[in-house]
Scaffold this active site. Structure first.
Site, short mmCIF file in Angstrom:
data_model
loop_
_atom_site.label_atom_id
_atom_site.label_comp_id
_atom_site.label_asym_id
_atom_site.label_seq_id
_atom_site.Cartn_x
_atom_site.Cartn_y
_atom_site.Cartn_z
N ASP A 285 0.88 -1.16 0.00
CA ASP A 285 0.00 0.00 0.00
C ASP A 285 0.92 1.22 0.00
O ASP A 285 2.09 1.10 0.35
CB ASP A 285 -0.82 -0.08 1.30
CG ASP A 285 -1.68 1.14 1.49
OD1 ASP A 285 -2.27 1.58 0.50
OD2 ASP A 285 -1.75 1.65 2.61
N THR A 504 3.79 19.27 -7.00
CA THR A 504 3.87 20.68 -7.40
C THR A 504 2.49 21.29 -7.54
O THR A 504 1.54 20.62 -7.94
CB THR A 504 4.58 20.81 -8.75
OG1 THR A 504 3.93 19.95 -9.68
CG2 THR A 504 6.02 20.40 -8.63
#
Length: 953
Positions: A285, A504
């Site tokens: 995971d 970003t």
């Protein structure tokens, strides 16, 4: 007697495992909750909650069952919940209380109205719900439709305020339970292989007995002698194998838990420690397993300047000096655009322009978000009393931020750290505090929330002091690059940040005049009222604003990785383990983490599998992917469903060749399906690693499940076979413990079989010499003693054997690769042991018969003593690294045998045993049976040494 003991040991071990599980379930079921009744609040256990109960859940408490959200202590009538246990997503979800009950003046009024909730039948899908709320005693009756935002699913955690809900599903009908599969009993591969060999031995037993009867010539009642032979040779079947292996498994589990290097590791299923040595696929995971789920602001880029963690103080400096713009505010909008134009003339002004840009950028980040600052009230939550503003403590230490996404909180925390603080926010306004202590108020005119399609969010604010209207926007670089004015650095810098593993966001703004805004608002409200294609029309109006925006800055936020994730993944990859990352997160973040954790190495291409919805698209995409070589695959859960539906075999074949695979947007059931798919298609062993409730299905479906005790609660670590405290411990668990458990069990299993075969060979030789008589060679106590007291300890001490030191195993993970081929235990190695047994059994018996003097008793004494010595020597021959306990076991067993010779006078002639002839005859036979094997082993070691010897020398 033997079989009873075998069963008892196995049953005991399973019972202890079961009992521990029962205790863990009891712990969860006995958590207390407050239930609201006509007489006030009552404490109930979570196992006693029934449908229709009104349950009060405090902040940071787990929701015990699926509920409809009736009211909350928050003024807005909504609250945040954390759903990472359910779907693995870390951002908080906003839930809205049913407005009819939220509007009631006090908590007790819930009992004075007559209302009911209708809910659909229990379903699998955690993202949808349909129901209605009806209040009958008002005129006219109030009907409200209930959707997913009015529900509180079990296993989620309340992140703000106190909530009251009415229970609609409990137990097996809750969404979280319906999404977990039933656990299966796990059986290790080694046990299956040993079962195969035992079957082969059974066939050999029957064949041998038939041969004996045939050689006898079927005289007299031959079937009776057939059964006698079956009983005589029954030692071929290694009954004590199960006991030895079970005790071995318990010993491995104990060693794992006692290992200082991996503290806190718990073995929950003691049946499969050897599986850890045979893994080929590791399914992991992302959230909380590879990453810590903590966002940290790392970088601010303004096009010409870039600020990193070590230069943040410069930003603080810029913000402390009020920027030139602030003084010339009278000039209105045009002032903001003048300084950069004059910048060529002299040096100081350039610095100012940088300063003003820093101001703009930080202000934009502080205003463009969906974060609310929350203050804990000092008065303590007294029932649902609305606390006066005066009671609240606005100091910095008392403030926490709440938002739907941790990225946004990181940005606002950062602006606070450089001096611009968000102090309060409600639906219509926001207040910022500047470094000098001024409070700036901004009126929120419009809010455009983030959606997964638009990948951006915007806000229009009016500065109260100057009445300037600004449209701020931030979003992913893909979405924003076409919106902002032309520039030459955005794309390149985004690429650079992504390579560092940062998420970003591009921030931009556009100043609006009052007329522009009024025009926009009238068109916007008109679009919102339209009946057809509303979403499209609204989007078109907003897009009219998103033109030629001024690019302010680019921000980089890092999702911190867990400690030592990179070296651990590297280690596992070198060990020949293919790593698949299955996450419920978005494609961008999943790819980003895959790069930063070095799951995908720097040089590798990443093939992003385009979303497919039908058979034709899936076919084309698979073909496109087939042409790529050695590249990582990124695929979303929905596309995966489609491909598995039509092209299961092809997809599995292609994906298994990839060095790394990332599946994003996976539901818990899809994770489990992928685990089953890998087992089914490759037949190799899979291991699943996870830490949240959404990983439980995958952990139970895999051959071996490892749970990490993380922030997301203990659900996964309780359901797993092994539970560790940190991801980096997995390396040692597999390389050292998995490897040695498998090697040791393989040696132990084959040795126990050898022990039975050697005595059966002696019996066969004995019978054939004496005209195929079905007479036992050793009677009574000798046989019992042989299997237990005389040889049990040395054979079991093989559990302590190790071929290489743990440090070496960690340093050269390539050693692990050899194990997956299963060469330590195969029909080949088994046949070698069979041949050794036949050779030794034959030598021992023939030797004794050749050297025996007139009496038969002497044959017994000589052959049995030589047999015990041979067994002890063979154990010594098999051992690769001596441990002091092994030596103790050998000496102890020999001592026991010598001591017991005195009492066994019914079998042995004591006077004969003490003579020199006895000693030399026994020694001679033992030498003949063991020396050739020692020589052969020495030659094999010299001519074709195993891979690990090259490292240890």
């Amino acid at each position: 007697m033997n079989e009873g003991f075998v069963l008892a040991v196995t049953i005991m071990r399973e019972a202890i495992d079961e009992f521990r599980r029962f205790q863990r379930d009891k712990e969860v079921n006995s958590q207390l909750y407050s239930k609201l009744t006509v007489r006030g609040k009552v404490q109930v256990k979570s196992s006693d909650i029934q449908v229709g109960d009104l349950i009060i859940v405090e902040k940071n408490q787990r929701i015990p069952s699926d509920m409809v959200f009736l009211r909350t202590s928050e003024k807005a009538g909504s609250c945040f919940i954390r759903t990472d246990q359910l779907d693995g997503e870390t951002d908080w979800k906003l839930k809205v209380a049913v407005s009819c009950t939220q509007r009631l003046p006090a908590l007790g009024d819930l009992f004075s109205i007559s209302a009911y909730v209708y809910a659909q039948k229990p379903q699998l899908d955690i993202h949808s719900f349909e129901g209605t709320f009806t209040r009958e005693d008002s005129e006219p009756p109030i009907h409200e439709s209930l959707s997913i935002e009015n529900t509180l699913w079990a296993n989620t955690i309340v992140a703000s305020g106190t909530v009251i809900g009415v229970v609609i599903y409990t137990g097996k009908e809750t969404r979280s339970v319906m999404n977990t599969s039933n656990p299966k009993n796990k059986v290790g591969l080694l046990d299956l292989e040993l079962n195969q060999l035992t079957k082969a031995l059974f066939v050999a037993l029957v064949a041998l007995s038939v041969v004996m009867v045939t050689l006898q010539g079927f005289v007299g009642p031959w079937y009776r002698s057939l059964f006698r032979f079956l009983l005589l040779f029954s030692y071929i079947i290694p009954i004590s194998l199960r006991v030895n292996l079970d005790m071995g498994k318990a010993a491995y589990g104990w060693m794992i838990m006692k290992d200082e290097s991996i503290p806190g590791t718990v073995v929950r299923t003691s049946t499969i420690p050897e599986e850890l040595g045979r893994l080929v696929y590791l399914l992991t995971d992302k959230t909380g397993t590879l990453t810590q789920n903590e966002m940290v602001f790392k970088r601010l880029h303004l096009g010409t300047v870039s600020y990193g963690a070590d230069t943040m103080d410069e930003i603080q400096g810029h913000l402390r000096n009020p920027c030139p713009q602030m003084q010339s505010q009278a000039g209105g909008n045009n002032a903001s655009s003048t300084p950069p134009r004059k910048a060529q003339s002299s040096a100081p002004k350039v610095r100012k322009s940088v300063s003003s840009r820093v101001h703009e950028a930080v202000k934009a980040i502080a205003l463009c978000h969906n974060v609310s600052p929350v203050y804990e009230s000092r008065a303590g939550v007294g029932g649902e009393a609305e606390y006066a503003e005066a009671d609240q403590d606005f100091s910095d230490g008392n403030r926490t931020y709440q938002a739907a996404s941790p990225d946004e909180v990181a940005l606002v925390r950062w602006t606070e750290s450089v001096g611009l603080t968000l102090v309060s926010r409600d639906l219509g306004s926001m207040q910022l505090r500047t470094p000098s202590g001024q409070i700036q108020t901004y009126c929120i005119l419009q809010m455009f929330p983030f959606t997964s399609d638009s990948k951006r969010m915007g806000v229009i604010v009016r500065d109260e002091s100057t009445a300037e209207i600004t449209f701020y926007m931030k979003g992913a670089d893909v979405a924003m690059s076409s919106i902002v004015q032309y520039n030459d650095w955005l794309e390149e810098e985004c690429g650079n940040m992504a390579r560092e593993g940062l998420r970003t966001l591009v921030v931009a703004k556009r100043a609006l005049t009052e007329e522009q805004y009024q025009d926009f608002e009238s068109r916007y409200s008109q679009a919102k009222l339209s009946i057809h294609d509303r979403a499209l029309k609204v989007a078109a109006v907003v897009e009219s604003l998103e033109r030629q925006m001024e690019l302010l800055c680019l921000t980089g936020v890092e999702d911190r990785l867990q400690a030592d994730v990179r070296p651990t993944l590297e280690l596992l990859r070198n060990a020949g383990i293919k790593i698949w990352m299955l996450t419920g997160d978005k494609l961008e973040t999943a790819t980003c983490i895959a790069k930063s954790s070095h799951l995908v190495s720097r040089t590798q291409d990443i093939h992003i599998f385009r979303p497919v919805t039908n058979r034709g698209e899936a076919h084309l995409e698979l073909n496109a992917f087939r042409r790529k070589h050695d590249c990582a695959l990124v695929i979303s859960g929905d596309s995966l469903e489609v491909c598995l539906k039509y092209y299961e075999h092809e997809l599995a074949e292609l994906a298994c060749q990839c060095p790394a695979v990332v599946c994003c947007r996976c539901s818990p059931t899809q994770k489990a399906r992928i685990a089953k798919l890998l087992q089914h298609h490759t037949g190799k062993r899979t291991c699943a690693v996870g830490d949240g409730g959404n990983d439980v299905s995958m952990i139970q479906a895999a051959d071996c499940g490892i749970g990490i005790e993380g922030k997301e609660g203990r659900q996964a670590s309780l359901a797993a076979d092994f539970s560790v405290t940190q991801f980096r411990h997995i390396g040692r668990l597999l390389m050292v413990h998995g490897r040695s458990s498998y090697k040791r069990s393989a040696a132990l299993g084959q040795f126990v079989m050898h022990r039975g075969l050697i005595i059966s060979t002696m019996q066969a030789v004995f019978s054939s010499v004496f005209y195929f008589a079905s007479v036992p060679l050793y009677q009574g106590f000798l046989m019992v003693g042989y299997a237990t007291i005389y040889t049990m300890f040395p054979v079991f001490s093989l559990v302590l054997d190790q071929d290489v030191k743990p440090e070496t195993a960690m340093l050269y993970p390539e050693l692990y690769k050899d194990l997956t081929k299963g060469r330590s235990l195969s029909f080949k190695t088994f046949l070698v042991w069979v041949l050794i047994s036949i050779y030794q059994g034959g030598i021992l018996m023939y030797g004794a018969l050749l050297l025996f003097e007139s009496e038969f008793v002497h044959v017994l004494a000589i052959s049995f003593t030589a047999l015990i010595l041979t067994e002890l020597l063979m154990v010594a021959l098999t051992i690769r690294t001596w441990h002091w306990l092994m030596a103790v076991a050998e000496v102890l067993s020999l001592g026991c045998y010598v001591a017991s010779l005195a009492f066994l006078n019914e079998y042995f002639d004591v006077a004969f045993i003490t003579t020199v002839t006895f000693v030399w005859k026994v020694s001679a036979i033992t030498m003949v049976s063991c020396l050739p094997l020692y020589v052969l082993k020495y030659l094999k070691r010299k001519l074709s040494p195993p891979s690990y010897t090259k490292l240890t020398s």
